[in-house]
Design an enzyme around this catalytic site. Structure first.
Site: not given
Ligand code: PAJ
Length: 281
Positions: A31, A33, A37, A148, A184, A187
């Site tokens: 979440g 988002l 995402h 990635q 992005l 956090r």
């Molecule tokens: P979260 O940090 O919410 O990220 C969800 C997905 O979004 C992950 O696959 C992450 O690599 C992708 N993501 C995050 N920032 C990104 C960005 N700047 N560009 C492209 N993709 C991005 O990763 C998790 O959640 C958790 O570990 C989860 C897989 C949901 C398991 O709890």
């Protein structure tokens, strides 16, 4: 769009979509988002007939002194966004629903889970693979979409899927960045204005690596030394690791040859950020 909070309802909805011949895509998230995402949601939309997204801040992937309690949560805003994106099912279970009382079963990808972020966050990847395995069992997606940005995470999940013969295709989408290069991340919301500025050293260091690569430097030790210099010039950011590894096994490479993952993690204030680049792709 349907918001689903129980395992049984989610399983029933996904099963019935699949039984009617629909290809199902899953986007797992925690979440808060952002456009990163959403890039996964767009990829899922283009590959699948029905898109499911999960929103679950997974306690087992946070260490005892990490930010589980204060991790940003805004289910209502997230649902508005996902509805606009044409997502059919949003799965947002409670912790008790995902981890039945007394749950003691874990999925661990040994070896890989102790590398990169796994070294500084013991147990983190065990939490990730356990919750992603649960999601795969509940949703039974044809495709699952990961970013990635979390390069070690998708390498470990791909390994789990292979080892456990899970019938899902893991799709990886490129890193989405701010205009100034910061990757992005949910956090990023923790960063004050000064921290936000100094956090750019992560991206800057990776650009430096790309330059060195393009000018023919292949010696990992030399590349790492150059990057440490970049970080030395930004003393408010504390480097956690900077590693040059094989993108599938996450094992260190002494030379930047073949496909190579260059991954960095650092603290801007208390906020831990990660970024990476793949060379020789
Ligand atoms: P979260 O940090 O919410 O990220 C969800 C997905 O979004 C992950 O696959 C992450 O690599 C992708 N993501 C995050 N920032 C990104 C960005 N700047 N560009 C492209 N993709 C991005 O990763 C998790 O959640 C958790 O570990 C989860 C897989 C949901 C398991 O709890």
């Amino acid at each position: 769009m349907k918001l689903v909070q129980t395992v049984s309802e989610m399983r029933a909805l996904c099963r019935s979509a699949k039984l009617s011949g629909k290809r199902l895509g899953l986007v797992p998230t925690m979440g808060a988002l952002h456009a990163g995402h959403l890039s996964l949601v767009h990829a899922a939309r283009s590959r699948s007939d029905v898109v499911a997204a999960s929103i679950f801040v997974n306690p087992t992937q946070f260490g005892p002194n990490e930010d589980f309690a204060r991790y940003p949560r805004n289910l209502e805003d997230d649902c508005t966004i996902l509805e606009r994106e044409g997502v059919e099912f949003v799965f947002a279970p409670s912790v008790d629903e995902m981890y039945p009382k007394g749950a003691v079963t874990w999925v661990t990808v040994e070896g890989l889970s102790d590398r990169l972020c796994g070294k500084s966050r013991p147990g983190h990847f065990r939490g990730v693979t356990t919750v992603v395995a649960k999601l795969f069992h509940i949703v039974e997606p044809d495709f699952a979409f990961f970013g990635q940005k979390d390069a070690a995470q998708h390498a470990i999940i791909r390994h789990m899927v292979r080892d456990l013969h899970m019938p899902v295709s893991v799709e990886v989408c490129p890193i989405v960045r701010e205009a100034d290069g910061l990757a992005l991340s949910s956090r990023n919301a923790y960063l004050g204005a000064e921290e936000r500025k100094s956090a750019l050293v992560l991206h800057r260091s990776l650009m430096r690596v790309q330059q060195l690569y393009q000018s023919g430097d292949r010696d990992s030790a030399k590349v790492i030394a150059a990057v440490k210099n970049e970080f030395a010039a930004e003393p408010t950011v504390r480097l956690d690791y900077f590693e040059i590894v094989n993108p599938d096994t996450l094992e260190p490479q002494s030379r930047v040859e073949g496909r190579t993952l260059v991954a960095v993690a650092a603290f801007a204030g208390k906020t831990r950020l990660i970024d990476n680049v793949v060379l020789g792709a």
